[in-house]
Structure formats: structure tokens, C-alpha cells
Design a protein around this motif. Structure first.
Motif, mmCIF file in Angstrom:
data_model
loop_
_atom_site.group_PDB
_atom_site.id
_atom_site.type_symbol
_atom_site.label_atom_id
_atom_site.label_comp_id
_atom_site.label_asym_id
_atom_site.label_seq_id
_atom_site.Cartn_x
_atom_site.Cartn_y
_atom_site.Cartn_z
ATOM 1 N N THR A 1 25.056 37.113 67.265
ATOM 2 C CA THR A 1 25.272 36.259 66.268
ATOM 3 C C THR A 1 25.336 34.893 66.500
ATOM 4 N N LEU A 2 25.037 34.048 65.699
ATOM 5 C CA LEU A 2 24.782 32.593 65.757
ATOM 6 C C LEU A 2 25.841 31.980 66.736
ATOM 7 N N ALA B 1 19.549 34.192 68.492
ATOM 8 C CA ALA B 1 20.415 35.321 67.866
ATOM 9 C C ALA B 1 19.612 36.464 67.184
ATOM 10 N N ASP B 2 18.526 36.122 66.424
ATOM 11 C CA ASP B 2 17.776 37.072 65.911
ATOM 12 C C ASP B 2 17.029 37.884 66.878
ATOM 13 N N ALA C 1 20.130 23.978 66.619
ATOM 14 C CA ALA C 1 20.726 25.179 65.336
ATOM 15 C C ALA C 1 19.513 26.138 65.119
ATOM 16 N N CYS D 1 28.821 27.389 60.234
ATOM 17 C CA CYS D 1 28.922 28.506 61.037
ATOM 18 C C CYS D 1 30.323 28.603 61.749
ATOM 19 N N ALA E 1 19.190 28.337 68.131
ATOM 20 C CA ALA E 1 20.116 29.237 68.349
ATOM 21 C C ALA E 1 20.010 30.290 67.228
ATOM 22 N N ARG E 2 19.710 30.171 65.850
ATOM 23 C CA ARG E 2 19.443 31.147 64.964
ATOM 24 C C ARG E 2 18.373 31.988 65.594
ATOM 25 N N ASP F 1 28.407 36.915 60.755
ATOM 26 C CA ASP F 1 27.123 36.181 60.895
ATOM 27 C C ASP F 1 26.464 35.904 59.951
#
Length: 734
Positions: free
Chosen positions: A137-138, A131-132, A124, A50, A127-128, A59
Motif C-alpha cells: 500500500t502507498l 507499492a505496486d 510520491a 493518502c 512510492a506508488r 489503498d
């Protein structure tokens, strides 16, 4: 032509031409895509990264080659430097793989910034998901989740009692609980003991808890500490997220009382503080303690929601309606939603707790996602102070004196209760006189240069503009020409001054961000007047003898979608510091506040107000009954983003319309003063920003967010002009 000397099934080549790359993506394929002279890693030569770059169209995961000399250090979670275009950029290693999906040549890693794997797999994935959830964005989420590196802290020697990577997580880690499991603070609540039992048994219950005031040992920090203690008994870790550093200190003190000690180099397994107010080095040291498994409990503010707690079993969010839980940076996640997503990803228990109740928490209860934990009315009456609303109707018998800011009945109550202890006076405005008007025509006094509001900082001070700071030494009203001023709003400093004159000989303590003494954490139980702004009320261990909530009309006059909810939350936070009615405690709400929050305060019924607000939101199709995305920016830029949307069924678009004055831009299309400063950088002109709301049913919310994120990514790839800000489920819509 017949082949000679070749193995069966091997593709022949002509002299002078390079060998074809076979379909397999093994180590030999990686070698042929490697820059000349670079030796790729013998094992897992491809790193999936990333990259810390802001454009939305970037992203995605990028693949880089791992040189053999960096293979041991470039493990998943580490910070690295890579070449992207013509610049060196930061990145995180998400995974190492034997094969690459990219068919071309792979650029190598430039260097490993630190061998510390600061990005765990659980964080991780969280965070993904965040973001979604927020069309971000990650890279933006990871900036919020991982504190800046502090090299000196990383280089500190590993404490005794475990390897550098920390103690093993799970039941093998020594439990910091040395006493018996305590749950006295939960006994008065329906479902409270059952919640603790499920935690201690290793289950993952979800609860929305309406906390009551009480003595030391039965207050909300003690109940949270006992819930953490039950989670530790099951061999799992816990995370507590609170609005500010004062709440962090209260929870830490309660953990000490519950025999959950602080984590130290010689005694791992306890709790650590994770707050920006502590400084860069202590914050990063606490982060590493949790990352390495040495700390089983993390207590912190907003960013602590992403803390890498090993084997997470419980996530607590205190006062989820507080504005401090809303991240002001993109993608603007809210702690409540981060906690909810994390609990689902890691199968952890959730506790959303407050003296009040947010509409979003009420929606979780009504949909069955969480269970309600609250007390019966008999317990509530015994634990809460008596609340009276001194409205104009209530004070009609006092005649003209009923319109006074501190009516006679409130003055008499203060004098009577000062004999038994301190009295809390809550003021919704800070400063001395934050707003003034013409003494003749009552028109609001404004600066002649930028038209900003004028205010006074002292009794003999010169009016000063709140926008540009200019002194109005020879101010004259633009409407009638008079030069006299009168106060419109009275702040906490002026209130403390007036109360000092009204009660001579009584100590007056001020608490607030603008106060000379700052925000007080606590006050003694001796008689005194404590004047505090909302959110800065200090704690008194013995409880306040009385509480006076001034300017109810100002506190509840907001046109915000959650104006009534916020007013009740602030009032209850102050009222919870007052002694119960059985000990003579009384709370007076002074002023004609909005009827709904006033009645809810008198009844001490935050759940009832939240339920009524949620029912109205359902009728009006407002959040949280629907999902909403706000798109703000220049008119043409916003239109371009909206034109590319593939709306799901049931979705609609409201606007775009000019942004309101509350954002610094006037609706008339002509920006002035502070509005020009806000609008000019965005558009390169004085044209105001516009905002559009894209609304969809909850079931189609994920599809709505995806199409908005895709449109923003196209805008980024095409480098379209103007600026656009996207906010999912904004806290403010009106």
C-alpha cells in the motif's frame, strides 16, 4: 405546465425542495456538499489525500474539502489530520483539484499538522510505483520514505543564502565542486572513464561495477565520490545508498577528499548524511536540507533511497547483495529495485557497485538494462592479494594436523606477516562458543525446557539456552546421559582468546556487534591480530599484511538459494582490505568450503559465479528468471487468498506447505519452544504456518502482483480471519 421567470435552459424547482446538483463540479457544487457554516477554499477546494491506514482495501485516494482558513497551508505534500469513520487519522495531501469525483458530501480537513511539504511529487510517484511492485500500500511505503516529524527542527530559522523553501534546483544552484573533475579511480576499469563522461554531460548511463581493492584514493568510496562529482558538474543532484553507517562515513570522507563539502547553513550545495543511527533530529534536518534544495547530495542507508533529491541525476547502490538493503517491514522492498524504479521514473543514471556481484545485477547486465564496468585480468592481478584455499586436500601432507581449525601453514603465515603489519582474521560466528554438543555421543546439546540450543559465553561459564535464556546448571545428554560438553562452533571471542595465547605479546583487537569494543571503524598499521565477524572488518589505510578467513565450511554451508553468492561476497569484502600481491599481501581460506565460491575467490571472479548461478536459475525457473510471490500464514487464510487469484498465462502455484524450522515452526505440525511463540499469535493455536509460492514468467510479473494485491484487498474488506503475509520476490525460497 409553463415556466415563468426562469432563464432558458435552467431546470425548474418546486417550492420547498432543494436545488438539484448540476453535472458540473465547480465551486458552487462543492459549496452545496459542504457542512453547513463551513467556507470552502476559493481556489482548488478539493484535496486528494493518502490516508495512513493499514488495510489493503483502503489503498486509494480519498477526497476531502479544504476550508478557506487552511487553504494557504494545505499544499500538496503537507501532513494533515482528517476524520475517517470515528477516528482522526494522518494523511498526506497528494494534489489540490477544483472538482471532486465523489458525488456525496465531502468531509473537511481537520487541521494541517505542518506547513512543510515533506512529500515531493517525485517521491510520491516513486512510492506508488514501489507499492505496486511489491503488492503493498502507498501508506506503508510512505512510512519508510518519510522520517517522523521533528517539530523543533522544522521551526529552526531558515539559513541565510536562500528562502525557506531552499535554493532553486538545477544548474542555477551553486555547484559544490571547487576543484577540477577527477576520475583517476575509474581509469583501470573498462567503461569507467566513459561512464564519468556521460554523467558530466548530463546523460543517464546504467552500470554494474565490480570494484577492486586499492590504496587510499583508488578504493570504492573514492570512485563513488568521483562519480558524484561528475554528476554535480552537470548541474544535477546525486544519491548514494550504502548498507550501514560505517560505509556512510567512508563515502563522506571520500567526498571531502573530492572537494565536495558537507552542506552547512552557511555553505549550501554539498552533501548530507541520512541515517537512522544519527538520531531523529539530525536525520530530519538532513531530510529537510535535501527537500528544500540546500543539499545536492544525500548519503545514507536503506531509507535514503527515497530521499527527495532535487533534479536527481545519479543513484548509487553499494553492495546490493547485502542483507541490510532488504527492508524487513511491509511491503519488504529492496533498495536495488527502488533504485531501479527511481532511475526509470526520473531519468537518472544508476550505479550498482560491489566487490562481488549479485545474481540480480548479473541479470540486469545480461538483459541489457545496464552495462558492465570491470577491470582486465592484468589489472586485477596487480590490485588483488594472492588467494590460497587451505582445504583438506591442500593440507593432506600435514596428516592429522590438517583437521585443525588453524592449521600449521596458516599459523606460519600469520607469524610471518605480523612483522609487516596487522593481520585480519575473519570468523563467521560471533560470541564465545555459540553451539555445544555432548562430549560422548556428539548429539547437539539442547535446553531441557524449550529444546533450544545451548551455548557458552566464557571458558568457565554455565551453558545457557539461546532461546529462553535459562541456565543449564545440571545438564545431562538425553541420548547417552553424559554430562560433558564439547564445542561445535567456535565464535570470535574464543578465537581471539586462542590467538592471544598462540601469539603472546601481539595485540589482539576484536570487532563485532557482541564484542566488548563493538564494531571498529579502522585500525592502525602497526602489527596486531584483528579478529572480526563477517561484515565488521575494520579498515586499515595501509592495508592488512595478510587475511585469514576461518571456518570456510561453516560460511558456505547454507542451504539458502543464494548461499554461494553470500559466502563469496563476505570473503571478498574481507580480502579487499588486504594489500595487493605485489606488496606481499596474501589471503588464506581455511576449511573445506563449497567448491564454487572457493574457486571463484581463488580466481577473484565474482561475475563468473553470478553468471553460472543465473544460468542454473533459468533452468530451474527460479528468481530472478521468474517472478515469485510468497504467501505465508494460516492454512485456511492462505487457501482463501489463493482461491481468488486470476493467474496470468504461464503462472503456477507451489504449495502450500508447512513453514520450515528456520522460521520457528517445525514441519511435523507440532510447534515447540520458540516455534510455539512464533505460531501461536498468528493462529491463536499451536498450528504452524504454511507458505505457498505463486510463480509467473517475468513478462507476466506485473499481472501476478496485481491479482495477489487484489485478493489481499478483498480479504481485508471482508475481514477474514487469520493472518497472511505477502512478499514479492523473497530473498529466500528454500
Amino acid at each position: 405546465m409553463e415556466a415563468t421567470g426562469g432563464a432558458a435552459g435552467e431546470q425548474l424547482t418546486l417550492a420547498g425542495l432543494p436545488e438539484p446538483v448540476l453535472g458540473g463540479r465547480g465551486r458552487s457544487a462543492a459549496r452545496r456538499r459542504t457542512p453547513e457554516g463551513l467556507e470552502p477554499a476559493a481556489s482548488l477546494p478539493v484535496a486528494r489525500l493518502c490516508i495512513d491506514l493499514p488495510p489493503a482495501h483502503l489503498d486509494r485516494v480519498f477526497e476531502y474539502l479544504v476550508p478557506e482558513q487552511l487553504s494557504a497551508a494545505a499544499v500538496p505534500g503537507t501532513r494533515v489530520k482528517v476524520r475517517f469513520g470515528r477516528q482522526d487519522v494522518d494523511g498526506y495531501v497528494l494534489a489540490r483539484t477544483p472538482d471532486a469525483e465523489h458525488d456525496g458530501a465531502l468531509q473537511p480537513l481537520r487541521r494541517v499538522v505542518s506547513a512543510e511539504p515533506v512529500l515531493s511529487d517525485a517521491v510520491a510517484r516513486l512510492a506508488r510505483a514501489v507499492a505496486d511492485r511489491y503488492a503493498g500500500t502507498l501508506a506503508d511505503v510512505l512510512r519508510l520514505a518519510i522520517p517522523p516529524r521533528h517539530a523543533r527542527v522544522e521551526s529552526e530559522p531558515a539559513p541565510p543564502g536562500g528562502p525557506a523553501t531552499g535554493l532553486p534546483s538545477g544548474p542555477e544552484t551553486p555547484s559544490p565542486v571547487h576543484g577540477r573533475l577527477s576520475g583517476e579511480a575509474w581509469l583501470p576499469y573498462r567503461g569507467g572513464p566513459a561512464f564519468l563522461q556521460h554523467l558530466a554531460a548530463g546523460s543517464a548511463p546504467r552500470a554494474v561495477w565490480t570494484a577492486l581493492p586499492g590504496p587510499v584514493g583508488a578504493r570504492w568510496p573514492d570512485a563513488v565520490a568521483q562519480a558524484v562529482q561528475a554528476c554535480l558538474v552537470s548541474g544535477r543532484g546525486a544519491l548514494v545508498v550504502v548498507p550501514d553507517a560505517r560505509d556512510v562515513a567512508q563515502v563522506c570522507e571520500a567526498l571531502d577528499r573530492a572537494e565536495v563539502p558537507a552542506c552547512t547553513p552557511d555553505a549550501p550545495g554539498g552533501y548530507v548524511r541520512l541515517a537512522a543511527e544519527d538520531g531523529a533530529a539530525p536525520r530530519y534536518r538532513a531530510f529537510l536540507a535535501a527537500l528544500r534544495g540546500r543539499a545536492r547530495v544525500v548519503v545514507g542507508t536503506r531509507a535514503a533511497a527515497f530521499a527527495p533529491v532535487a533534479d536527481l541525476g545519479l543513484v548509487v547502490c553499494w553492495d546490493d547483495g547485502d542483507d541490510l538493503h532488504a527492508e524487513p517491514r511491509a511491503p519488504y522492498p529492496h533498495v536495488r529495485e527502488v533504485v531501479r524504479l527511481r532511475a526509470e521514473l526520473e531519468d537518472a543514471a544508476v550505479l550498482l557497485a560491489a566487490h562481488a556481484r549479485s545474481v540480480e545485477s548479473q541479470a540486469l547486465v545480461e538483459t541489457g538494462w545496464a552495462r558492465e564496468v570491470s577491470a582486465d585480468r592484468a589489472v586485477l592481478r596487480a590490485r588483488t592479494p594472492r588467494v590460497r584455499a587451505l582445504t583438506s586436500v591442500e593440507l593432506a601432507r600435514e596428516g592429522a594436523a590438517a583437521s585443525a581449525r588453524l592449521p600449521g601453514e596458516a599459523w606460519r603465515a600469520i607469524r610471518e606477516h605480523l612483522a609487516h603489519g596487522p593481520v585480519l582474521v575473519q570468523v563467521p560466528r560471533a560470541g564465545y562458543v555459540p553451539a555445544v554438543a555432548c562430549g560422548r555421543c556428539r548429539a547437539l546439546a539442547r535446553c531441557t525446557a524449550c529444546h533450544g540450543p545451548l551455548s557458552l559465553t566464557s571458558a568457565d561459564g554455565v551453558p545457557q539456552c539461546g532461546w529462553c535464556g535459562r541456565l543449564a546448571t545440571e545438564w545431562r545428554c538425553a541420548e547417552c546421559g553424559a554430562g560433558a560438553l564439547r564445542s561445535v562452533r567456535v565464535g570470535s571471542e574464543r578465537t581471539a582468546e586462542e590467538l592471544g595465547r598462540a601469539f603472546p605479546g601481539v595485540p589482539v583487537r576484536s570487532s563485532g556487534a557482541r564484542s566488548a569494543t563493538g564494531v571498529l571503524a579502522s585500525v592502525p598499521a602497526t602489527p596486531a591480530l584483528v579478529v572480526a565477524t563477517t561484515g565488521a572488518e575494520p579498515v586499515c589505510d595501509a592495508g592488512y599484511a595478510a587475511g585469514v578467513l576461518l571456518d570456510a565450511a561453516v560460511a558456505s554451508a547454507s542451504t539458502s538459494l543464494r548461499g554461494a553468492e553470500d559466502a563469496l561476497r563476505r570473503w571478498l569484502a574481507a580480502a579487499a582490505l588486504v594489500r595487493p600481491s605485489t606488496d606481499g599481501g596474501v589471503v588464506l581460506l581455511v576449511g573445506d568450503g563449497a567448491p564454487r565460491p572457493t574457486q571463484a575467490l581463488v580466481r577473484w571472479d565474482p561475475a563468473g559465479l553470478a553468471a553460472r548461478e543465473l544460468a542454473e536459475r533459468h533452468e530451474l525457473a527460479l528468481p530472478p528468471s521468474v517472478r515469485v510471490v510468497a504467501v505465508t500464514g494460516g492454512r485456511e487464510a492462505v487457501r482463501a487468498v489463493l482461491a481468488r487469484l486470476e493467474l496470468p498465462p504461464g503462472a503456477d502455484v507451489l504449495g502450500p506447505v508447512p513453514v520450515d524450522e528456520g522460521s520457528g515452526v517445525v514441519r511435523s505440525g507440532v510447534a515447540s519452544g520458540r516455534g510455539r511463540a512464533a505460531a501461536a499469535p498468528a493462529q491463536g493455536s499451536f498450528e504452524p504456518e504454511v507458505r505457498a509460492l505463486v510463480r509467473a514468467p517475468v513478462a507476466a510479473g506485473d499481472a501476478l502482483v496485481r491479482t495477489v494485491a487484489a485478493s489481499v484487498a478483498v480479504r481485508s474488506a471482508r475481514r477474514e480471519g487469520g493472518t497472511v503475509r505477502v512478499q514479492v520476490d523473497p530473498s529466500e525460497m528454500l
